[in-house]
Motif scaffolding. Structure first.
Motif, mmCIF file in Angstrom:
data_model
loop_
_atom_site.group_PDB
_atom_site.id
_atom_site.type_symbol
_atom_site.label_atom_id
_atom_site.label_comp_id
_atom_site.label_asym_id
_atom_site.label_seq_id
_atom_site.Cartn_x
_atom_site.Cartn_y
_atom_site.Cartn_z
ATOM 1 N N GLU A 1 0.723 -1.171 0.602
ATOM 2 C CA GLU A 1 -0.369 -0.073 -0.026
ATOM 3 C C GLU A 1 1.553 1.285 -0.015
ATOM 4 O O GLU A 1 2.377 1.469 0.245
ATOM 5 C CB GLU A 1 -0.619 0.159 1.595
ATOM 6 N N CYS A 2 0.334 2.303 -0.275
ATOM 7 C CA CYS A 2 1.105 3.317 -0.433
ATOM 8 C C CYS A 2 1.482 4.504 0.942
ATOM 9 O O CYS A 2 0.495 3.472 2.056
ATOM 10 C CB CYS A 2 0.219 4.864 -0.801
ATOM 11 N N PRO A 3 2.396 4.487 1.523
ATOM 12 C CA PRO A 3 3.068 4.973 3.554
ATOM 13 C C PRO A 3 2.180 6.343 3.300
ATOM 14 O O PRO A 3 1.923 6.381 4.861
ATOM 15 C CB PRO A 3 4.520 5.194 3.054
ATOM 16 N N ARG A 4 0.969 6.671 2.343
ATOM 17 C CA ARG A 4 1.300 8.439 2.847
ATOM 18 C C ARG A 4 -1.201 8.222 2.691
ATOM 19 O O ARG A 4 -1.748 8.677 3.173
ATOM 20 C CB ARG A 4 0.810 9.161 2.069
ATOM 21 N N SER A 5 -1.757 6.965 2.672
ATOM 22 C CA SER A 5 -2.781 6.331 2.829
ATOM 23 C C SER A 5 -3.850 6.400 4.532
ATOM 24 O O SER A 5 -2.471 5.954 4.806
ATOM 25 C CB SER A 5 -2.913 5.326 1.875
ATOM 26 N N GLY A 6 -4.578 5.932 3.794
ATOM 27 C CA GLY A 6 -4.953 6.058 5.923
ATOM 28 C C GLY A 6 -5.037 6.327 7.056
ATOM 29 O O GLY A 6 -4.820 8.094 6.186
ATOM 30 N N ASN A 7 -5.015 6.974 8.197
ATOM 31 C CA ASN A 7 -5.144 8.298 8.918
ATOM 32 C C ASN A 7 -3.970 7.999 9.495
ATOM 33 O O ASN A 7 -3.736 7.290 9.501
ATOM 34 C CB ASN A 7 -6.286 7.456 10.267
ATOM 35 N N ARG A 8 -3.663 9.654 8.960
ATOM 36 C CA ARG A 8 -2.456 10.308 9.374
ATOM 37 C C ARG A 8 -2.299 10.845 10.519
ATOM 38 O O ARG A 8 -2.977 11.907 11.180
ATOM 39 C CB ARG A 8 -1.676 11.126 8.256
ATOM 40 N N SER A 9 -0.925 11.091 11.631
ATOM 41 C CA SER A 9 -1.426 12.680 12.428
ATOM 42 C C SER A 9 -0.320 13.079 12.046
ATOM 43 O O SER A 9 0.219 12.954 11.492
ATOM 44 C CB SER A 9 -1.037 11.534 13.345
ATOM 45 N N SER B 1 -2.766 15.097 16.901
ATOM 46 C CA SER B 1 -3.997 15.608 16.161
ATOM 47 C C SER B 1 -3.958 14.380 15.035
ATOM 48 O O SER B 1 -2.930 13.627 15.036
ATOM 49 C CB SER B 1 -4.643 16.216 15.914
ATOM 50 N N LYS B 2 -5.118 13.074 14.435
ATOM 51 C CA LYS B 2 -4.998 12.790 13.158
ATOM 52 C C LYS B 2 -5.856 12.929 12.542
ATOM 53 O O LYS B 2 -7.416 13.434 12.760
ATOM 54 C CB LYS B 2 -5.551 11.328 13.724
ATOM 55 N N CYS B 3 -5.826 12.628 11.310
ATOM 56 C CA CYS B 3 -6.746 13.364 10.274
ATOM 57 C C CYS B 3 -7.203 11.647 9.142
ATOM 58 O O CYS B 3 -5.505 11.949 8.825
ATOM 59 C CB CYS B 3 -6.901 14.373 9.645
ATOM 60 N N THR C 1 -1.933 12.739 -1.854
ATOM 61 C CA THR C 1 -1.468 13.899 -2.244
ATOM 62 C C THR C 1 -1.038 14.951 -1.285
ATOM 63 O O THR C 1 -0.445 15.338 -1.763
ATOM 64 C CB THR C 1 -2.099 14.306 -3.318
ATOM 65 N N ALA C 2 -1.869 15.025 0.128
ATOM 66 C CA ALA C 2 -2.132 16.107 0.764
ATOM 67 C C ALA C 2 -1.421 16.205 1.863
ATOM 68 O O ALA C 2 -0.795 14.360 2.525
ATOM 69 C CB ALA C 2 -3.200 16.221 0.992
ATOM 70 N N ASP C 3 -0.572 16.712 2.770
ATOM 71 C CA ASP C 3 0.415 16.880 3.589
ATOM 72 C C ASP C 3 -0.548 16.678 4.776
ATOM 73 O O ASP C 3 -1.275 17.938 4.724
ATOM 74 C CB ASP C 3 2.344 18.065 3.355
ATOM 75 N N VAL C 4 -0.044 16.063 6.013
ATOM 76 C CA VAL C 4 -1.114 16.300 6.952
ATOM 77 C C VAL C 4 -0.563 18.169 7.831
ATOM 78 O O VAL C 4 0.546 18.266 7.489
ATOM 79 C CB VAL C 4 -0.599 15.436 8.187
ATOM 80 N N HIS D 1 5.726 20.704 14.834
ATOM 81 C CA HIS D 1 6.774 20.926 13.876
ATOM 82 C C HIS D 1 7.260 19.557 13.157
ATOM 83 O O HIS D 1 7.164 18.707 14.122
ATOM 84 C CB HIS D 1 8.039 21.989 14.179
ATOM 85 N N ARG D 2 7.900 19.983 11.641
ATOM 86 C CA ARG D 2 8.035 18.521 11.176
ATOM 87 C C ARG D 2 9.862 18.837 11.468
ATOM 88 O O ARG D 2 10.602 20.144 11.438
ATOM 89 C CB ARG D 2 7.624 19.149 9.748
ATOM 90 N N GLY D 3 10.249 17.702 11.493
ATOM 91 C CA GLY D 3 11.512 17.395 11.696
ATOM 92 C C GLY D 3 11.962 17.409 13.599
ATOM 93 O O GLY D 3 11.492 17.128 14.350
ATOM 94 N N PRO D 4 13.333 17.008 13.507
ATOM 95 C CA PRO D 4 14.092 16.495 15.077
ATOM 96 C C PRO D 4 13.705 17.923 16.009
ATOM 97 O O PRO D 4 13.822 19.250 15.466
ATOM 98 C CB PRO D 4 14.945 16.495 14.367
#
Length: 908
Positions: A387-395, A401-403, A408-411, A434-437
């Motif tokens: 499966e696509c790693p970006r499919s399904g519910n993402r946090s 928070s999850k959505c 194709t859209a970034d969380v 934030h994203r990243g470390p």
């Protein structure tokens, strides 16, 4: 006064009356010897000497024979017991052998013949008997065990590595099961106790709570504390406290070992209780090869694994090729071949070893995923992409928070505080989602140093270490820790111990430690002088250990002139002085020195004279030097100068002398003898002692022997023996032709025969005489008349002189040898015609000349005038023949000459 053991009547069994009273009974033999009298006539006193022999005195005869019969019966019993004891002692001496060190010394001192087996050899054979019965006498596998047994026999060969002292046969010992090294049981008990204490005292937490193993001092094999030896057992462990038996190996029980072989095969050791490792198993078993294809064959148990040398042929894991190796055990080796193989994704193919058929290329998969928007980013793989790693519910990045969004859209970030635990483990991230470390923790806190002495306010992510050095010692208790801000658990010492070991040859290579160092594990070989016999001793004992006794002959080179020393055993120190006969040739005599070797003799050195009374004489010094051989004392029968008589004279003083008799030797002439008195004569080359030498007076008379027939000369030599020499004087005589004078040796003429004399009388020149034909004799100078037949070649012509042939002169006198042929006849005919024509022409010319003269005469007679007469004296006109004859004769003669030459050539 004599010592007590030599005094009669004293000591054990001496001087006590036994047997019948004086004057009674018969003679009693004691200790197997006949009775002896003391030399006092008929006094009746018997005396016995020697051990077990008593002095018997005569006693008055009584009527009771009981004591006498009792003594005779006791004496016979004593003799029987003595004989049986002697026979038992002989059997024991022949069949039993002890292994004590005292017997070793006795054997070495007494010496043994080379074919004799020593006591140790007998005990070794008895130890190996049960093993050799199984192997048919083969002892090739017992070399290692034999080495341990030999060391057990040799005095001082086994030393305890802990106390560095020799292990005696009466002391309790313990043997390591790994290296088979032998220690005193008290030493190994103390070693085990100290080792456990040192290991457990390293850390205070588990001191006395944990059981630590202790190592073997030599091989470092670890034993549990329960394995610490407490009792003395034999090598096989069957007998506790084995008694020292001189007829067995030291510390052995004498029973069969019965320990399991290593590696275990189900059988037991067949040797008697022994030190060292057990030999390989000698049992015969029927086993097949390692691959199982060949039929079972009987083999020794210790070498039962064998290979049949057939090809394996099993299918390799690649599934294509088979194993090409010969018979082997276990799994087959990886396939060594190379084949073309596809990668996991099936896009590329490459030549790779068959042993690793699965491989991945470096291409990214790139296949579209089910979402239809992204592609697979995995590198070369098999199966579906997933499966696509970006499919399904993402946090969101912080995970609060999850959505559900399309792939194709970034969380988006949630805007809340991040709250993730930072690396310090005490604080959380205070940034928004934030994203990243997360960043490094920068909060200031009061930190305490590692050793706990100081504290300081500083950034949380930094570590605080003070500069205080640890004052405590490390585990070795010799070196200080000196680590900055040490928390108390000091690191083990990383330095090398370097202390000198007990051997005084090496230093401890271990890390710095507490307590005594391990014994030196090195083993030193102490060899004899020749090096053929060696003894293994612990390092450090080679200085005090005596070299082993060697049964080889001493190989030291002789220091005297002899080629070899007297045969003696290998030893240390100087060799004994040579006692062989000198046997050097004495000067000026054919004998050899019979005295003992005197090449190295200690003699007193000559001292210099004292300078004065104040100088004290020095101690006499002795030097080792070679003495000259003494003069030869062999009596030599010496003859006088003339060999007339012989007298014995010492060899070094022998010399010829003159006996005063006439020499009497035959001179060289053979006709006279030497008239001088006895004198030295050089023997003749022929060895004849009757012949005179060069010292004798030669004969001065002349030779009077007759000369050969025909020799007019006298022998020029003085009186001599044998035939006179050939006469070499030259004799003059004329040659046969009486022209030359020849000089010839007289001996040649006298010895030559008739033919030889003819040859000697010839001057070798051509004979000057002429034969009857007029030619000279062709032979060399010769006696007598010349031969009538002349062999010189002469030319004979035909009657017309045209044909010429050569014939010997003696044959040329015969008529009609060469006759004319038809050519000659034609030539003669033409010549006759030409001659006739010439004669006619000559007559015609003569006639004309006469006619002219006549006419001239007539004119003179007529008296013409002078002038007229002058005109009239003109020459008459020549004719045609006279004018052209010279032109005609030349060609005709040339033609005739050519024809004659051609004819002669044809004939030849």
């Amino acid at each position: 006064m004599e010592p007590a053991w030599r005094q009669q009547g004293r000591g054990r069994g001496r001087g006590q009356p036994r047997g019948p009273p004086v004057g009674g009974g018969g003679e009693v033999a004691t200790a197997g010897r006949p009775p002896q009298r003391d030399g006092k006539g008929d006094s009746g006193v018997w005396a016995g000497r020697g051990r077990g022999v008593s002095a018997v005195t005569a006693a008055p005869k009584t009527d009771h024979p009981t004591p006498q019969s009792r003594d005779v019966s006791s004496q016979s019993k004593f003799d029987e017991i003595r004989k049986s004891n002697q026979a038992a002692a002989m059997r024991l001496a022949e069949s039993q052998y002890t292994s004590s060190s005292e017997d070793d010394d006795d054997e070495d001192e007494e010496g043994q013949d080379e074919g004799r087996v020593g006591k140790h050899g007998k005990i070794l054979e008895s130890t190996f008997t049960t093993y050799t019965r199984q192997t048919g006498g083969d002892m090739a596998e017992l070399e290692r065990t034999r080495q341990y047994l030999n060391e057990a026999f040799q005095s001082g060969a086994i030393a305890c590595l802990i106390c560095i002292a020799s292990v005696k046969r009466t002391q309790a010992v313990w043997s390591c099961e790994r290296c088979y090294c032998i220690f005193h049981i008290t030493c190994i008990q103390k070693w085990a106790k100290d080792s456990v204490f040192l290991v457990s005292s390293v850390t205070d937490e588990d001191f006395g709570k944990k059981e630590h193993p202790w190592p073997c001092p030599k091989c470092r094999h670890e034993y549990a504390p329960q394995q610490t030896p407490t009792r003395y057992h034999c090598y096989c462990g069957k007998l506790q406290d084995p008694p020292p038996d001189p007829w067995l190996l030291p510390h052995s029980c004498g029973q069969v070992c019965e320990r399991h072989f290593k590696p275990p095969c189900g059988h037991h050791c067949l040797l008697l209780c022994h030190p060292g490792p057990c030999p390989p198993c000698p049992k015969m078993v029927s086993v097949t090869c390692v691959c199982g294809k060949a039929a079972p064959v009987p083999r020794r148990c210790h070498s039962k694994a064998w290979h049949c040398q057939q090809r394996c042929g099993r299918l390799l894991p690649c599934g294509t090729h088979t194993c090409q190796n010969s018979c082997h055990g276990g799994e087959c080796e990886a396939c060594p071949r190379v084949s073309v193989q596809w990668c996991v994704c099936g896009r590329r193919q490459s030549e790779r070893p068959c042993a690793s058929p699965r491989w991945q290329c470096d291409q990214v998969c790139g296949a579209p995923l089910r979402c239809g928007n992204h592609v697979c980013e995995r590198v070369c793989h098999s199966g579906v992409c997933g499966e696509c790693p970006r499919s399904g519910n993402r946090s969101c990045p912080c995970g609060k928070s999850k959505c559900a969004l399309p792939c194709t859209a970034d969380v988006p970030t949630c805007g809340d505080t991040c709250g993730k635990r930072l690396e310090c483990g005490l604080h959380t991230c205070s940034m928004r989602c934030h994203r990243g470390p997360c960043e490094t923790c920068r909060q200031e806190v009061e930190k305490q140093c590692r050793c706990g002495r100081y504290s300081k306010v500083m950034a949380c992510h930094k570590e605080y270490l003070c500069d205080t050095k640890c004052p405590h010692n490390r585990s070795c208790q010799r070196h200080q820790c000196k680590r900055k801000c040490c928390p108390g658990n000091c690191l083990p010492c990383d330095l090398i111990c370097g202390r000198t070991l007990g051997c005084r040859n090496h230093k401890c290579p271990s890390a710095c430690h507490q307590g005594s160092c391990y014994p030196c594990p090195e083993v030193v070989q102490v060899k004899c002088v020749c090096g053929s016999t060696s003894l293994s001793v612990p390092c450090g004992r080679e200085r005090t250990t005596k070299p082993p006794r060697c049964k080889e002959l001493c190989r030291a080179k002789p220091t005297c002139h002899h080629a070899s020393r007297e045969p003696h055993r290998c030893h240390s120190g100087q060799c004994p002085p040579c006692r062989q006969p000198c046997q050097l040739p004495l000067p000026s005599c054919p004998h050899h020195c019979p005295q003992p070797c005197h090449d190295q003799v200690m003699v007193k050195s000559s001292r210099a004279p004292l300078a004065g009374p104040w100088e004290q004489p020095s101690v006499p010094e002795f030097v080792c030097k070679a003495l000259p051989c003494p003069p030869c004392q062999v009596p030599i029968p010496t003859a006088c100068l003339g060999k007339h008589e012989v007298s014995p004279v010492a060899c070094h003083r022998k010399g010829p002398f003159s006996c005063g008799r006439p020499c009497g030797r035959a001179l060289a002439c053979g006709n006279h003898s030497c008239a001088l008195l006895c004198h030295r004569v050089t023997p003749a080359k022929s060895g004849d002692k009757t012949q005179a030498g060069k010292e004798c007076v030669p004969c001065e008379e002349g030779c009077v022997k007759p000369r050969p027939e025909g020799c007019p000369h006298v022998c020029p030599r003085p009186c001599h023996s044998g035939e006179c020499p050939p006469c070499r004087q030259m004799t003059r005589l004329r040659c046969h032709c009486k022209i030359s004078s020849l000089y010839i040796e007289c001996v040649k003429l006298t010895l030559a025969d008739e033919e030889g004399k003819k040859q000697l009388g010839s001057c070798k020149n051509q004979c000057p005489k002429q034969l009857g034909c007029g030619h000279r004799c062709k032979e060399l100078c010769h006696p007598g008349d010349c031969a009538d037949s002349c062999s010189q070649r002469v030319k004979v012509k035909c009657p017309c002189k045209r044909i010429k042939k050569e014939f010997p002169c003696s044959q040329a006198q015969q008529p009609n040898l060469v006759l004319c042929d038809h050519v000659c006849t034609s030539i003669l005919k033409k010549a006759a015609e030409m001659k006739e024509a010439e004669e006619q022409a000559a007559l015609e010319e003569e006639r004309k000349k006469q006619q002219a003269e006549l006419e001239a005469f007539e004119k003179r007679q007529k008296g013409r005038r002078k002038k007229t007469r002058r005109n009239m004296e003109e020459e008459p006109e020549e004719g045609v023949w006279a004018r052209y004859r010279k032109y005609l004769l030349v060609p005709v003669c040339g033609v005739l000459l050519a024809a004659a030459t051609f004819y002669l050539l044809q004939i030849d």
